[in-house]
Design an enzyme around this catalytic site. Structure first.
Site, short mmCIF file in Angstrom:
data_model
loop_
_atom_site.label_atom_id
_atom_site.label_comp_id
_atom_site.label_asym_id
_atom_site.label_seq_id
_atom_site.Cartn_x
_atom_site.Cartn_y
_atom_site.Cartn_z
N ARG A 141 0.77 -1.31 0.12
CA ARG A 141 0.02 0.06 0.00
C ARG A 141 0.67 1.30 0.07
O ARG A 141 0.36 2.39 -0.42
CB ARG A 141 -0.89 0.12 1.37
CG ARG A 141 -2.00 0.99 1.34
CD ARG A 141 -2.52 0.88 2.70
NE ARG A 141 -3.52 -0.46 2.86
CZ ARG A 141 -4.73 -0.55 2.49
NH1 ARG A 141 -5.27 0.55 2.05
NH2 ARG A 141 -5.45 -1.62 2.55
N GLY A 160 -2.95 -1.31 7.01
CA GLY A 160 -3.71 -1.87 6.24
C GLY A 160 -5.18 -0.95 6.22
O GLY A 160 -5.13 0.19 6.06
N SER A 175 -9.04 -8.00 3.60
CA SER A 175 -10.03 -8.06 2.90
C SER A 175 -10.47 -6.80 1.87
O SER A 175 -9.64 -6.00 2.00
CB SER A 175 -11.16 -8.22 3.88
OG SER A 175 -11.38 -7.29 4.44
N GLY A 210 -22.46 0.43 6.82
CA GLY A 210 -23.68 1.28 6.28
C GLY A 210 -24.18 2.40 7.22
O GLY A 210 -24.39 3.39 6.85
N ASP A 254 -8.54 -10.86 8.49
CA ASP A 254 -9.62 -10.77 7.81
C ASP A 254 -9.71 -11.91 6.71
O ASP A 254 -10.80 -12.23 6.09
CB ASP A 254 -9.91 -9.50 7.15
CG ASP A 254 -10.51 -8.39 8.02
OD1 ASP A 254 -10.55 -8.57 9.06
OD2 ASP A 254 -10.87 -7.30 7.37
N HIS A 272 -19.99 6.67 41.18
CA HIS A 272 -21.00 7.28 41.11
C HIS A 272 -20.77 8.79 40.81
O HIS A 272 -19.80 9.52 41.65
CB HIS A 272 -21.97 7.28 42.39
CG HIS A 272 -23.19 8.03 42.19
ND1 HIS A 272 -24.28 7.69 41.35
CD2 HIS A 272 -23.42 9.40 42.80
CE1 HIS A 272 -25.31 8.68 41.43
NE2 HIS A 272 -24.84 9.60 42.44
#
Ligand code: FAD
Ligand code: NAD
Length: 471
Positions: free
Chosen positions: A38, A43, A149, A189, A318, A450
């Site tokens: 790349r 990646g 992938s 999406g 992947d 809390h």
């Protein structure tokens, strides 16, 4: 690295799987090379995935909040304007900083980073077509395939990354589209629909199934998510399939029909995002020269120790089985190196969290209710709404719920599903609980500070075997 140099380990792919393996191998004293074509490391995740999407999600959320959610907080703002170019630049800067950081880590750990495309010559030899021109051949006693992938294309729609885009195009649109259609209501999406809808696009998500969220999301949570996202302005067409698309006109038009057949209609948009899943990527890898197997979905077949049928060639991330998630790839990378170095390694696939970084976030770990039901195990559900949590109330951010599912007999936690502010951070506690085999009572009897959102988590655990205090 010289041509003749033999490495203990040659890694093909410098994504999360590959670069983590490279660092770990370096730490373990293995002479390691990592090949990446790349031009930058990290990646999909760092360059065109996790990182740039979270940058745009964070900043588009801020923009949207400033536009729509300040008055009641006592903040009066003047003229609010979007500077998309700057928003994209901020994203690119985050990506650049992180990919360079990874390069530094490889160097620090003595890894040879080779820029180019690797392909198998034989089971110990990889030829690299160097990005700068020329070729280099390297040999490895072990080889790790981590080639990742790519987006699954939609038949008949030509991806140009401008009008018909994958997530990569959706992270780089130079203007806000007027109308956008998203094919596939999974995580990609919904995250990208959120970004562009917040920035002003009219977004319609077309999802084949009756439920959004993609595989794994609990049905009850998915329903709430859809309701909340719809309120934010995203339109949904669930139970709907895209039959065909046409990109020859000024607008892209899509023919859709009910998934069960019947009602047809035509939708059009300036930009169509194809987000129907990702598929393993092995193009140009020369797998034919080593004869290792793929399954029917193109995934490289491995055993429990990540070995292909050629035992010194392993596969992680992947490009093989399991959820396509960066943290899953990272766990596998470490385990694979431990197998090589020490003969044992471990990933608990039952405790891998999933997070959708919309607002509110959705996060889960373990089994969803449908899966537990199908397994035949008797179970209890405990839930607690953020509307009853003090911190969510003071933050004026109360949408969502925490849902625990525990074994009715032993109270062991089987799954935790959260929709709400900070769900992505909170899920770490659930993951730890499952990893340690905790019961819901173990969590409920653990003191939580809390006022924090995590008290909703504690009270949902309490609701699983007893009653919550505040609801
Ligand atoms: P990849 O990251 O795809 O890396 C493989 C690398 O190998 C690539 O850089 C490729 O160039 C290189 N390569 C391939 N073949 C060769 C060859 N022959 N020679 C040399 N190099 C080669 N996951 C999360 O957990 N959280 C998220 O928030 C998240 N967000 C995402 C958002 C988007 C838009 C997308 C698309 C994905 C997202 N993911 C997320 C998924 C995540 O990106 C992947 O699970 C992860 O990148 C997988 O890592 P990998 O190393 O297996 O593969
Ligand atoms: P996905 O599998 O999560 O979702 C794809 C969706 O498209 C599903 O709901 C499916 O039913 C639907 N679909 C498939 N074909 C269709 C069709 N023809 N018409 C309409 N709908 C259709 O895939 P994705 O969202 O593309 O994401 C790919 C991978 O990347 C996933 O594994 C995901 O986990 C990973 N990812 C993770 C994150 C995160 O962790 N936050 C973010 C982005 C991507």
């Amino acid at each position: 690295a010289s041509d003749a140099a033999e490495h203990d380990l040659v890694i093909i792919g410098g994504g999360v799987a590959g670069y983590v393996a490279a660092i770990k191998a370096g730490q373990e004293g293995l002479k390691t090379a990592c090949i990446e074509k790349r031009g930058t490391l990290g990646g999909t995740c760092l360059n065109v995935g996790c990182i740039p999407s979270k940058s745009l999600l964070n900043n588009s959320h801020l923009y949207h909040q400033i536009l729509h959610d300040t008055k009641k907080r006592g903040i009066e703002v003047g003229d609010v304007k979007l500077n998309l170019a700057q928003m994209l630049k901020a994203k690119d800067q985050s990506v650049e900083g992180l990919t360079k950081g990874v390069e530094f880590l490889l160097k620090k750990n003595g890894v040879d980073y080779i820029k180019g495309a690797g392909s198998f010559v034989d089971a110990n030899t990889v030829k690299v077509d160097l990005l700068d021109g020329g070729e280099q051949t390297i040999r490895g006693k072990n080889i790790l395939i981590a080639t990742g992938s790519e987006a699954t294309p939609f038949p008949g729609l030509n991806i140009d990354e401008k009008r018909i885009i994958t997530s990569t195009g959706a992270l780089a649109l130079q203007e806000v589209p007027k109308k956008m259609i998203v094919i596939g209501g999974g995580i990609i999406g919904l995250e990208m629909a959120s970004v562009w809808s917040r920035l002003g696009a009219e977004v319609t998500v077309v999802e084949f199934l009756g439920q959004i969220g993609g595989p794994g999301m609990d049905a009850e949570i998915a329903k709430q998510a859809q309701k909340i996202l719809a309120k934010q302005g995203i339109k949904f067409k669930t139970g709907t399939k895209v039959v065909k698309g046409d990109d020859s006109g000024a607008l892209v038009s899509l023919n859709v029909e009910a998934a069960k057949g019947g009602k047809e209609e035509t939708l059009d948009a300036d930009v169509v995002l194809v987000a129907i899943g990702r598929r393993p990527y092995t193009e140009g890898l020369g797998l034919e020269n080593i004869g290792i197997d793929k399954d029917d979905r193109g995934r490289l077949v491995i055993d429990q120790e990540y070995r292909t049928k050629v035992p010194h060639i392993r596969v992680v991330g992947d490009v093989t089985f399991g959820p396509m998630l960066a943290h899953k790839a990272e766990e596998e990378a470490v385990a694979a190196i431990e197998y090589i170095k020490k003969g044992h390694g471990h990933v608990n696939y039952a405790a891998i969290p999933s997070v959708m970084y919309t607002h509110p976030e959705v996060a889960w770990v373990g089994q969803n209710e449908a899966e537990v039901k199908a397994s035949g195990v008797k179970y209890n559900v405990g839930s607690f709404p953020f509307s009853a949590n003090s911190r969510a109330k003071t933050n004026l951010d109360t949408e969502g719920v925490v849902k625990f599912i525990a074994d009715a007999e032993t109270d062991r936690i089987l799954g935790v599903h959260i929709i709400g502010p900070g769900a992505g951070e909170m899920i770490a506690e659930a993951t730890l609980a499952i990893e340690y085999g905790a019961s819901s009572e173990d969590v409920a009897r653990t003191c939580h500070a809390h006022p924090t959102l995590s008290e909703a988590f504690k009270e949902a655990a309490m609701a699983t075997y007893s009653k919550p205090i505040h609801f």
